[in-house]
Design a protein around this motif. Structure first.
Motif, PDB file in Angstrom:
ATOM      1  N   ALA A  20       3.111  23.970 -15.354  1.00 25.39           N
ATOM      2  CA  ALA A  20       2.262  22.864 -15.802  1.00 25.39           C
ATOM      3  C   ALA A  20       2.538  21.641 -14.934  1.00 25.39           C
ATOM      4  CB  ALA A  20       2.537  22.544 -17.263  1.00 25.39           C
ATOM      5  N   THR A  21       1.459  21.015 -14.489  1.00 25.66           N
ATOM      6  CA  THR A  21       1.512  19.759 -13.749  1.00 25.66           C
ATOM      7  C   THR A  21       0.542  18.809 -14.440  1.00 25.66           C
ATOM      8  OG1 THR A  21      -0.220  20.504 -12.237  1.00 25.66           O
ATOM      9  CG2 THR A  21       2.065  20.887 -11.541  1.00 25.66           C
ATOM     10  N   VAL A  22       0.439  17.609 -13.900  1.00 22.75           N
ATOM     11  CA  VAL A  22      -0.484  16.622 -14.461  1.00 22.75           C
ATOM     12  C   VAL A  22      -1.405  16.129 -13.358  1.00 22.75           C
ATOM     13  CG1 VAL A  22      -0.679  14.380 -15.594  1.00 22.75           C
ATOM     14  CG2 VAL A  22       1.223  15.889 -16.159  1.00 22.75           C
ATOM     15  N   LYS A  50      -3.583  23.641  -2.048  1.00 20.00           N
ATOM     16  CA  LYS A  50      -3.917  23.877  -3.449  1.00 20.00           C
ATOM     17  C   LYS A  50      -3.821  22.585  -4.270  1.00 20.00           C
ATOM     18  CE  LYS A  50      -2.706  28.723  -3.474  1.00 20.00           C
ATOM     19  NZ  LYS A  50      -1.925  29.772  -4.135  1.00 20.00           N
ATOM     20  N   PRO A  51      -4.637  22.485  -5.316  1.00 22.86           N
ATOM     21  CA  PRO A  51      -4.559  21.309  -6.194  1.00 22.86           C
ATOM     22  C   PRO A  51      -3.153  21.077  -6.758  1.00 22.86           C
ATOM     23  CG  PRO A  51      -6.542  22.550  -6.684  1.00 22.86           C
ATOM     24  CD  PRO A  51      -5.741  23.381  -5.709  1.00 22.86           C
ATOM     25  N   CYS A  52      -2.431  22.141  -7.038  1.00 18.62           N
ATOM     26  CA  CYS A  52      -1.069  22.042  -7.564  1.00 18.62           C
ATOM     27  C   CYS A  52      -0.198  21.175  -6.649  1.00 18.62           C
ATOM     28  CB  CYS A  52      -0.485  23.443  -7.692  1.00 18.62           C
ATOM     29  SG  CYS A  52       1.242  23.491  -8.139  1.00 18.62           S
ATOM     30  N   SER A  53      -0.294  21.393  -5.357  1.00 17.47           N
ATOM     31  CA  SER A  53       0.493  20.627  -4.384  1.00 17.47           C
ATOM     32  C   SER A  53       0.145  19.148  -4.442  1.00 17.47           C
ATOM     33  CB  SER A  53       0.247  21.177  -2.975  1.00 17.47           C
ATOM     34  OG  SER A  53       0.919  20.389  -2.016  1.00 17.47           O
ATOM     35  N   LYS A  54      -1.129  18.874  -4.511  1.00 14.90           N
ATOM     36  CA  LYS A  54      -1.581  17.470  -4.574  1.00 14.90           C
ATOM     37  C   LYS A  54      -1.138  16.810  -5.882  1.00 14.90           C
ATOM     38  CE  LYS A  54      -5.496  18.566  -1.586  1.00 14.90           C
ATOM     39  NZ  LYS A  54      -4.809  19.711  -1.022  1.00 14.90           N
ATOM     40  N   GLN A  55      -1.172  17.555  -6.982  1.00 20.42           N
ATOM     41  CA  GLN A  55      -0.738  17.026  -8.269  1.00 20.42           C
ATOM     42  C   GLN A  55       0.751  16.701  -8.244  1.00 20.42           C
ATOM     43  OE1 GLN A  55      -2.094  20.274 -10.672  1.00 20.42           O
ATOM     44  NE2 GLN A  55      -4.240  19.781 -10.252  1.00 20.42           N
ATOM     45  N   LEU A  56       1.547  17.582  -7.668  1.00 18.91           N
ATOM     46  CA  LEU A  56       2.985  17.352  -7.591  1.00 18.91           C
ATOM     47  C   LEU A  56       3.333  16.207  -6.647  1.00 18.91           C
ATOM     48  CD1 LEU A  56       4.185  21.039  -7.688  1.00 18.91           C
ATOM     49  CD2 LEU A  56       4.609  19.285  -9.431  1.00 18.91           C
ATOM     50  N   ALA A  57       2.530  15.997  -5.617  1.00 16.74           N
ATOM     51  CA  ALA A  57       2.764  14.859  -4.719  1.00 16.74           C
ATOM     52  C   ALA A  57       2.535  13.547  -5.463  1.00 16.74           C
ATOM     53  CB  ALA A  57       1.859  14.955  -3.494  1.00 16.74           C
ATOM     54  N   LYS A  61       6.819  15.504 -11.763  1.00 13.83           N
ATOM     55  CA  LYS A  61       7.280  16.104 -13.014  1.00 13.83           C
ATOM     56  C   LYS A  61       6.457  17.352 -13.319  1.00 13.83           C
ATOM     57  CE  LYS A  61       8.993  11.874 -15.061  1.00 13.83           C
ATOM     58  NZ  LYS A  61       8.865  10.933 -16.182  1.00 13.83           N
ATOM     59  N   ALA A  62       7.171  18.414 -13.689  1.00 15.04           N
ATOM     60  CA  ALA A  62       6.516  19.692 -13.956  1.00 15.04           C
ATOM     61  C   ALA A  62       7.294  20.433 -15.030  1.00 15.04           C
ATOM     62  CB  ALA A  62       6.441  20.528 -12.688  1.00 15.04           C
ATOM     63  N   GLU A  63       6.650  21.416 -15.611  1.00 15.09           N
ATOM     64  CA  GLU A  63       7.316  22.261 -16.589  1.00 15.09           C
ATOM     65  C   GLU A  63       6.841  23.697 -16.402  1.00 15.09           C
ATOM     66  OE1 GLU A  63       8.169  22.445 -21.385  1.00 15.09           O
ATOM     67  OE2 GLU A  63       7.905  20.522 -20.360  1.00 15.09           O
ATOM     68  N   LEU A  79       9.925  18.436  -9.219  1.00 15.91           N
ATOM     69  CA  LEU A  79       9.862  19.345  -8.077  1.00 15.91           C
ATOM     70  C   LEU A  79       9.837  18.523  -6.792  1.00 15.91           C
ATOM     71  CD1 LEU A  79       7.526  22.090  -9.486  1.00 15.91           C
ATOM     72  CD2 LEU A  79       9.845  22.408  -8.616  1.00 15.91           C
ATOM     73  N   VAL A  80      10.781  18.832  -5.910  1.00 19.71           N
ATOM     74  CA  VAL A  80      10.965  18.101  -4.662  1.00 19.71           C
ATOM     75  C   VAL A  80      10.548  18.991  -3.502  1.00 19.71           C
ATOM     76  CG1 VAL A  80      12.651  16.947  -3.170  1.00 19.71           C
ATOM     77  CG2 VAL A  80      12.890  16.828  -5.668  1.00 19.71           C
ATOM     78  N   ASN A  81       9.662  18.496  -2.655  1.00 18.62           N
ATOM     79  CA  ASN A  81       9.215  19.235  -1.485  1.00 18.62           C
ATOM     80  C   ASN A  81      10.360  19.393  -0.488  1.00 18.62           C
ATOM     81  OD1 ASN A  81       7.101  20.413   0.203  1.00 18.62           O
ATOM     82  ND2 ASN A  81       7.420  18.630   1.489  1.00 18.62           N
TER      83      ASN A  81
END
Length: 133
Positions: A20-22, A50-57, A61-63, A79-81
């Protein structure tokens, strides 16, 4: 067994987990399958396009939630790149099937590790066991 190893083993045994991301104020959840330890840290893998990468940037915070044999794991943290070729290669060597789509030298492969993580091992029959790393 160290906490990181125990979490990684649970995720690998579950096979599929949900990350899960935001995005703004909207939660986003999708299935994942990579869990890898490199230099003592728990890593996952995605593609930078992927959208996931952009969301995490935008919000690291993720779960994660995984379920196996009546037990589940909830893993929350940041999550740290890690853009090092060595980290990407280690992940792709462990998940060689990904090499059809990814390469450690491309501009798409992304590996991220958890920091400030809280792992909760749960079941319907016992109290949660909460560990941090």
């Amino acid at each position: 067994m160290e906490t990181v190893e125990r979490v990684c083993e649970f995720l690998k045994n579950a096979g599929t987990y949900y990350l899960a991301t935001v995005e703004g104020d909207q939660p986003r959840v999708r299935p994942f399958g990579t869990a890898h330890i490199f230099e003592g840290k728990l890593y996952i893998q995605t593609g930078k396009i992927k959208p996931c990468s952009k969301q995490l940037a935008a919000n690291p915070k993720a779960e994660i939630c995984a379920f196996k044999d009546g037990k589940w794991l909830r893993l929350a943290g940041e999550l740290v790149n890690d853009d090092r070729v060595e980290a990407k290669k280690s992940m792709l060597d462990d998940y060689s099937g990904l090499r059809n789509s990814y390469d450690e030298n491309d501009n798409n492969t992304q590996v991220l590790y958890f920091k400030n993580a809280t792992a909760s091992f749960c079941s319907f029959t016992s109290d949660p066991e909460v560990l941090t790393f």
